[in-house]
Design a protein around this motif. Sequence first.
Motif, PDB file in Angstrom:
ATOM      1  N   ILE A  32      15.525  16.604  27.143  1.00 27.21           N
ATOM      2  CA  ILE A  32      14.904  17.877  26.760  1.00 27.21           C
ATOM      3  C   ILE A  32      13.678  18.142  27.636  1.00 27.21           C
ATOM      4  O   ILE A  32      13.436  19.256  28.086  1.00 27.21           O
ATOM      5  N   ALA A  33      12.911  17.097  27.918  1.00 27.75           N
ATOM      6  CA  ALA A  33      11.664  17.243  28.680  1.00 27.75           C
ATOM      7  C   ALA A  33      11.905  17.632  30.135  1.00 27.75           C
ATOM      8  O   ALA A  33      11.024  18.203  30.776  1.00 27.75           O
ATOM      9  N   THR A  37      13.508  20.006  31.389  1.00 29.77           N
ATOM     10  CA  THR A  37      13.436  21.455  31.610  1.00 29.77           C
ATOM     11  C   THR A  37      12.092  22.063  31.221  1.00 29.77           C
ATOM     12  O   THR A  37      11.881  23.249  31.422  1.00 29.77           O
ATOM     13  N   LEU A  38      11.198  21.252  30.665  1.00 30.42           N
ATOM     14  CA  LEU A  38       9.904  21.769  30.200  1.00 30.42           C
ATOM     15  C   LEU A  38       8.920  21.968  31.339  1.00 30.42           C
ATOM     16  O   LEU A  38       8.918  21.226  32.320  1.00 30.42           O
ATOM     17  N   ASP A  39       8.063  22.954  31.172  1.00 30.88           N
ATOM     18  CA  ASP A  39       6.930  23.135  32.078  1.00 30.88           C
ATOM     19  C   ASP A  39       5.768  22.290  31.566  1.00 30.88           C
ATOM     20  O   ASP A  39       5.645  22.046  30.367  1.00 30.88           O
ATOM     21  N   THR A  40       4.905  21.877  32.487  1.00 29.99           N
ATOM     22  CA  THR A  40       3.702  21.136  32.110  1.00 29.99           C
ATOM     23  C   THR A  40       2.721  22.110  31.471  1.00 29.99           C
ATOM     24  O   THR A  40       2.388  23.128  32.055  1.00 29.99           O
ATOM     25  N   ARG A  53       5.744  23.223  19.395  1.00 30.99           N
ATOM     26  CA  ARG A  53       6.933  22.870  20.173  1.00 30.99           C
ATOM     27  C   ARG A  53       7.553  21.526  19.841  1.00 30.99           C
ATOM     28  O   ARG A  53       8.676  21.262  20.232  1.00 30.99           O
ATOM     29  N   ILE A  94       5.862  17.984  24.362  1.00 28.10           N
ATOM     30  CA  ILE A  94       5.057  18.582  25.440  1.00 28.10           C
ATOM     31  C   ILE A  94       5.050  17.675  26.657  1.00 28.10           C
ATOM     32  O   ILE A  94       5.164  16.458  26.550  1.00 28.10           O
ATOM     33  N   LYS A  95       4.903  18.315  27.806  1.00 28.20           N
ATOM     34  CA  LYS A  95       4.775  17.577  29.060  1.00 28.20           C
ATOM     35  C   LYS A  95       3.334  17.742  29.541  1.00 28.20           C
ATOM     36  O   LYS A  95       2.790  18.849  29.537  1.00 28.20           O
ATOM     37  N   VAL A 119       5.213  12.551  28.733  1.00 27.58           N
ATOM     38  CA  VAL A 119       5.779  13.399  27.691  1.00 27.58           C
ATOM     39  C   VAL A 119       5.433  12.812  26.321  1.00 27.58           C
ATOM     40  O   VAL A 119       5.560  11.607  26.109  1.00 27.58           O
ATOM     41  N   TYR A 160       5.857  13.444  21.938  1.00 27.85           N
ATOM     42  CA  TYR A 160       6.678  14.070  20.898  1.00 27.85           C
ATOM     43  C   TYR A 160       6.058  13.801  19.533  1.00 27.85           C
ATOM     44  O   TYR A 160       5.617  12.690  19.254  1.00 27.85           O
TER      45      TYR A 160
END
Length: 110
Positions: free
Chosen positions: A14-15, A17-20, A44, A47-48, A83, A85
């Motif tokens: 999942i992470a 595709t995440l933006d920082t 969310r 988070i990254k 990352v 969670y």
Amino acid sequence: MELTSKQRAQLRGIANTLDTIVIIGKDGITENLIKQANDALEAREIIKCRVLENSLLTAREACDELSRLTRSEQVQVIGSKFVLYRQHYDKSKRKIELLRDKPGKKPKDD
């Protein structure tokens, strides 16, 4: 809550595709940064974060400290990014459904 290796792998996917959204600079981990991370985790669940080169902390140190301060789980640390969670306390507001181990399944003997 301790994440299993399968859950960690799911969250890593999942992470990808995440933006920082949380950036740690020369000031390190401040009250404002902790609030930003907490708000982002609340919204969310995952988070990254990134540690800039001018920071006095390594990514591992920042991840350890921020996860402790936000009561979140460490998913991964790679290079200058990490990352975090934290599962939403309200089941109806959860965005990520974690994989569960199958009950009664025994590990294979090789």
